[in-house]
Design a protein around this motif. Structure first.
Motif, mmCIF file in Angstrom:
data_model
loop_
_atom_site.group_PDB
_atom_site.id
_atom_site.type_symbol
_atom_site.label_atom_id
_atom_site.label_comp_id
_atom_site.label_asym_id
_atom_site.label_seq_id
_atom_site.Cartn_x
_atom_site.Cartn_y
_atom_site.Cartn_z
ATOM 1 N N TYR A 1 0.817 -1.216 0.000
ATOM 2 C CA TYR A 1 0.000 0.000 0.000
ATOM 3 C C TYR A 1 0.852 1.269 0.000
ATOM 4 O O TYR A 1 0.584 2.223 -0.730
ATOM 5 C CB TYR A 1 -0.912 -0.013 1.233
ATOM 6 C CG TYR A 1 -1.951 1.083 1.260
ATOM 7 C CD1 TYR A 1 -3.186 0.914 0.642
ATOM 8 C CD2 TYR A 1 -1.705 2.288 1.910
ATOM 9 C CE1 TYR A 1 -4.151 1.921 0.665
ATOM 10 C CE2 TYR A 1 -2.654 3.297 1.937
ATOM 11 C CZ TYR A 1 -3.875 3.108 1.310
ATOM 12 O OH TYR A 1 -4.816 4.106 1.335
ATOM 13 N N VAL A 2 1.921 1.262 0.816
ATOM 14 C CA VAL A 2 2.736 2.464 1.023
ATOM 15 C C VAL A 2 3.905 2.548 0.051
ATOM 16 O O VAL A 2 4.421 3.631 -0.223
ATOM 17 C CB VAL A 2 3.251 2.488 2.487
ATOM 18 C CG1 VAL A 2 4.118 3.709 2.754
ATOM 19 C CG2 VAL A 2 2.089 2.469 3.456
ATOM 20 N N HIS A 3 4.350 1.387 -0.453
ATOM 21 C CA HIS A 3 5.529 1.306 -1.314
ATOM 22 C C HIS A 3 6.801 1.714 -0.578
ATOM 23 O O HIS A 3 7.675 2.390 -1.133
ATOM 24 C CB HIS A 3 5.362 2.154 -2.578
ATOM 25 C CG HIS A 3 4.185 1.763 -3.410
ATOM 26 N ND1 HIS A 3 4.065 0.537 -4.008
ATOM 27 C CD2 HIS A 3 3.051 2.446 -3.720
ATOM 28 C CE1 HIS A 3 2.915 0.463 -4.670
ATOM 29 N NE2 HIS A 3 2.284 1.611 -4.503
ATOM 30 N N SER A 4 6.896 1.304 0.675
ATOM 31 C CA SER A 4 8.095 1.584 1.468
ATOM 32 C C SER A 4 8.136 0.604 2.627
ATOM 33 O O SER A 4 7.102 0.129 3.096
ATOM 34 C CB SER A 4 8.068 3.019 1.997
ATOM 35 O OG SER A 4 9.143 3.238 2.902
ATOM 36 N N ASN A 5 9.371 0.302 3.075
ATOM 37 C CA ASN A 5 9.553 -0.551 4.248
ATOM 38 C C ASN A 5 9.763 0.245 5.526
ATOM 39 O O ASN A 5 9.798 -0.329 6.604
ATOM 40 C CB ASN A 5 10.790 -1.454 4.062
ATOM 41 C CG ASN A 5 10.587 -2.509 3.007
ATOM 42 O OD1 ASN A 5 9.726 -2.386 2.156
ATOM 43 N ND2 ASN A 5 11.376 -3.556 3.073
ATOM 44 N N ASP A 6 9.937 1.558 5.403
ATOM 45 C CA ASP A 6 10.376 2.374 6.527
ATOM 46 C C ASP A 6 9.189 2.935 7.297
ATOM 47 O O ASP A 6 8.239 3.461 6.715
ATOM 48 C CB ASP A 6 11.253 3.516 6.025
ATOM 49 C CG ASP A 6 12.140 4.083 7.121
ATOM 50 O OD1 ASP A 6 11.608 4.555 8.140
ATOM 51 O OD2 ASP A 6 13.371 4.044 6.946
ATOM 52 N N MET A 7 9.281 2.840 8.633
ATOM 53 C CA MET A 7 8.222 3.376 9.489
ATOM 54 C C MET A 7 7.996 4.870 9.261
ATOM 55 O O MET A 7 6.876 5.365 9.443
ATOM 56 C CB MET A 7 8.592 3.171 10.962
ATOM 57 C CG MET A 7 8.590 1.748 11.442
ATOM 58 S SD MET A 7 8.980 1.732 13.200
ATOM 59 C CE MET A 7 9.433 0.010 13.403
#
Length: 644
Positions: free
Chosen positions: A384-390
């Protein structure tokens, strides 16, 4: 169709799927490859459930004890009378439990991947690799022979290499795959030597016979106990070497460095590797040989217990500082595997080893469910976000309601909050540790509080804290049903799986074990977990400056934990400086001056000699005639002198 044939179909169906998709998938079956792989796993899962029901409720128990059964055994290689490498399927409580777990989690990953991996260019190859991985793990847990398990052990390593490095166009993925492969190969060398030590001492490679000979008063056991090296018996050395292989596969300290980097593979692969397959293989190996480990107690079991406890605490501390959500879950896996290991480690103390063994297997069972749910939930968030970072997340609870609810259930389960699954299995582990080793119990209790803290730090950072703007997600929904259905199934199981009467099925001696949750004993672990959750709520529910201030307050310790205590850098230093200077440079000198020098000397001598004699083969007939007559004259003179 016989029962034996149904059992062999469990690993055979994924193998057939691998061969079919590997040979024809990319060219002819690309669109249907996901369906083919999923249906093959569905067949294996149904057959596994049938086998489990038949074993536990119909045929497995004789005189109140579950009996191990070897089916379809065939001799492959025979070295001497009684020493064979046989290929067979060993059916007993833990192998039956494992085939159900492996096939079920793999099935959930296969279904989930239909949506998550849709559109991938190597879609068919991905499902072929998944099938190979599942076949390898099923072969491992069903192996009836200690060398047979080593064959499938290496196949699991090869499969993980292919899956971790699936995105081979990314240098980081290639490096991660190589790292996992090389680190586990070092550990597997110890495993192989351990196999040779144990099989040589027991005079067999068969699991059942080996365990019988090394757990009863036999000449083989006597010889292994009295044969010592550096103060330890050959039995202890063999078990320690076997455990080295298990520690590598299960990412125990200090062989854990491959695990966080393995996140470079697709997220569903992470769920498969971390939930019920590769990383629990080491726990399964110790459990398979546990009666022999128990005989050696404290010996090798001391090492298993303390390595497991140290790994659990070490990984939990690091997880508190990571910002990549998959790496948090990776260190969480290492910590939870540590729980399973030290539960086995404390089980041999005092001669009573039923509770810790059962607790370890119970936690393996519940962990497979909630950790698969956590990774698949993380995959939905990343999708959904296209990122692994919080830092790129927050406020997703309203935008991803199914993922939010199921992820929350998994966080409660791993934190040990009743009545979720992890509470029951973790309580059994803590009880076993409290009864037999107070130091390990203290480490485990502290780790349980840290677990709740870092999991809810993750939860609040993803689903609460700040608002997430939908335009960043690419304007798509929470995910297709192929991704949401596995989350919902796993969410229900994570909530109720703890109520399974596990002790009735899985004990170290095959007998039923009466256990119950002690409410008074559970107060401390639950309070530690609630404290961790409350601290995470205070720090991360909404944006504030307190986390940054605390990070600065902890200074170098926080930085050390964030950088994984520089273990990778230590290994790099050892590899580049110490090993290179102590081994590499001398080896290079020997290679250049002795090996290459010897070859070059041979070539030089050949060249010089040929230079001396090449005129003898000039092609000049007059010269040949001169040499011929000179030789004749010489021979005549020799004969004349001899005649006189």
């Amino acid at each position: 169709m016989t029962g034996d044939f149904k059992i062999i179909l469990i690993p055979l169906l994924p193998l057939l799927s691998f061969l079919l998709l590997g040979l024809f998938g990319r060219k002819y079956l690309r669109e249907s490859s996901g369906l083919i792989g999923t249906l093959s796993l569905l067949g294996s899962a149904l057959l596994s459930v049938f086998t489990a029901y038949n074993y536990f409720f119909v045929t497995g128990k004789v005189n109140g004890v579950y009996q191990p059964l070897v089916v379809l055994q065939q001799t492959w290689l025979e070295f001497s009378p009684g020493v064979n490498i046989d290929m067979g399927l060993l059916i007993d409580p833990i192998s039956v439990m494992m085939i159900v777990i492996v096939t079920f989690v793999s099935l959930m990953v296969h279904v989930y991947s239909l949506g998550y991996m849709k559109g991938e260019e190597r879609f068919a190859t991905y499902y072929a690799f998944l099938s190979l991985f599942t076949f390898s793990m099923l072969g491992l847990v069903l192996s009836s022979n200690i060398f047979q398990i080593y064959i499938f052990w290496e196949l699991v390593g090869v499969s993980s290499y292919l899956l971790i490095g699936f995105y081979f166009d990314r240098p980081s993925a290639v490096a991660a795959a190589k790292k996992a492969f090389i680190v586990t190969r070092f550990a597997d060398l110890g495993f192989l030597i351990g196999i040779l030590v144990l099989s040589f001492g027991a005079e067999t490679l068969d699991f059942k016979t080996l365990i019988e000979r090394l757990t009863t008063s036999t000449p083989q056991l006597h010889n292994m106990v009295i044969t010592t090296f550096l103060g330890f018996s050959s039995l202890t050395w063999g078990l320690l070497l076997v455990f080295a292989g298990g520690a590598g596969k299960s990412a125990m300290f200090p062989l854990h460095i491959w695990l966080p980097d393995a996140m470079e593979g697709p997220t569903p692969v992470s769920a498969l590797i971390h939930a019920a397959t590769m990383v629990v293989a080491g726990v399964f190996l110790v459990a398979r040989l546990f009666p022999v480990f128990a005989i050696s107690a404290p010996g090798a079991l001391h090492v298993v217990g303390y390595v497991g406890a140290l790994s659990a605490l070490f990984a939990a501390v690091i997880a508190c500082t990571q910002t990549d959500i998959k790496r948090v879950l990776a260190y969480s896996t290492m910590s939870q595997i540590g729980y399973m290991m030290f539960a086995l480690g404390v089980s041999g103390y005092g001669g009573e080893h039923g509770l810790g063994y059962m607790a370890s297997m119970f936690h393996l069972f519940t962990h497979a469910i909630f950790k698969a749910l956590l990774f698949l939930g993380a995959g939905a968030v990343i999708h959904y976000v296209h990122s692994n970072d919080m830092e790129d997340m927050g406020g997703l609870r309203s935008k991803m309601p199914v993922t939010h609810l199921t992820f929350l259930i998994a966080c409660l389960a791993i934190s040990g909050i009743p009545p979720f699954a992890g509470f029951f299995s973790k309580e059994e582990i803590l009880t076993a540790a409290f009864e037999h080793n107070k130091l390990i119990y203290g480490i485990a209790l502290s780790t349980s509080g840290l677990t709740a803290f870092y999991m809810f730090r993750l939860y609040f950072n993803i689903f609460w804290q700040k608002d997430f703007h939908a335009e960043h997600s690419g304007h798509h929904g929470e995910g297709p049903w192929s991704m949401l259905v596995p989350l919902m199934i796993l969410g229900v199981l994570a909530a109720v799986a703890g109520f399974v009467p596990f002790s009735l099925f899985i004990t170290s001696d095959g007998k039923e074990l009466e256990t119950s949750v002690n409410i008074v004993f559970s107060v401390a672990p639950v309070l530690f977990a609630l404290t961790g959750i409350l601290i995470a709520w205070r720090l991360y529910k909404s944006e504030n400056e307190v986390p940054a201030k605390l990070a600065r307050a902890f200074g170098s310790f926080y930085q050390g934990a964030f950088h994984k205590f520089y273990i990778d850098e230590v290994y790099l230093f050892i590899t580049k400086k110490v090993i290179f200077n102590l081994v590499g440079r001398p080896s290079a000198w020997i290679d250049k001056n002795i090996v290459d020098g010897g070859v070059n000397l041979s070539a030089d001598l050949t060249e010089d000699t040929s230079g001396l004699i090449r005129n003898w083969q000039s092609g000049n007939l007059q010269q040949y005639a001169m040499w011929f007559f000179a030789a004749v004259i010489g021979l005549v003179m020799i004969f004349m002198s001899a005649w006189k």
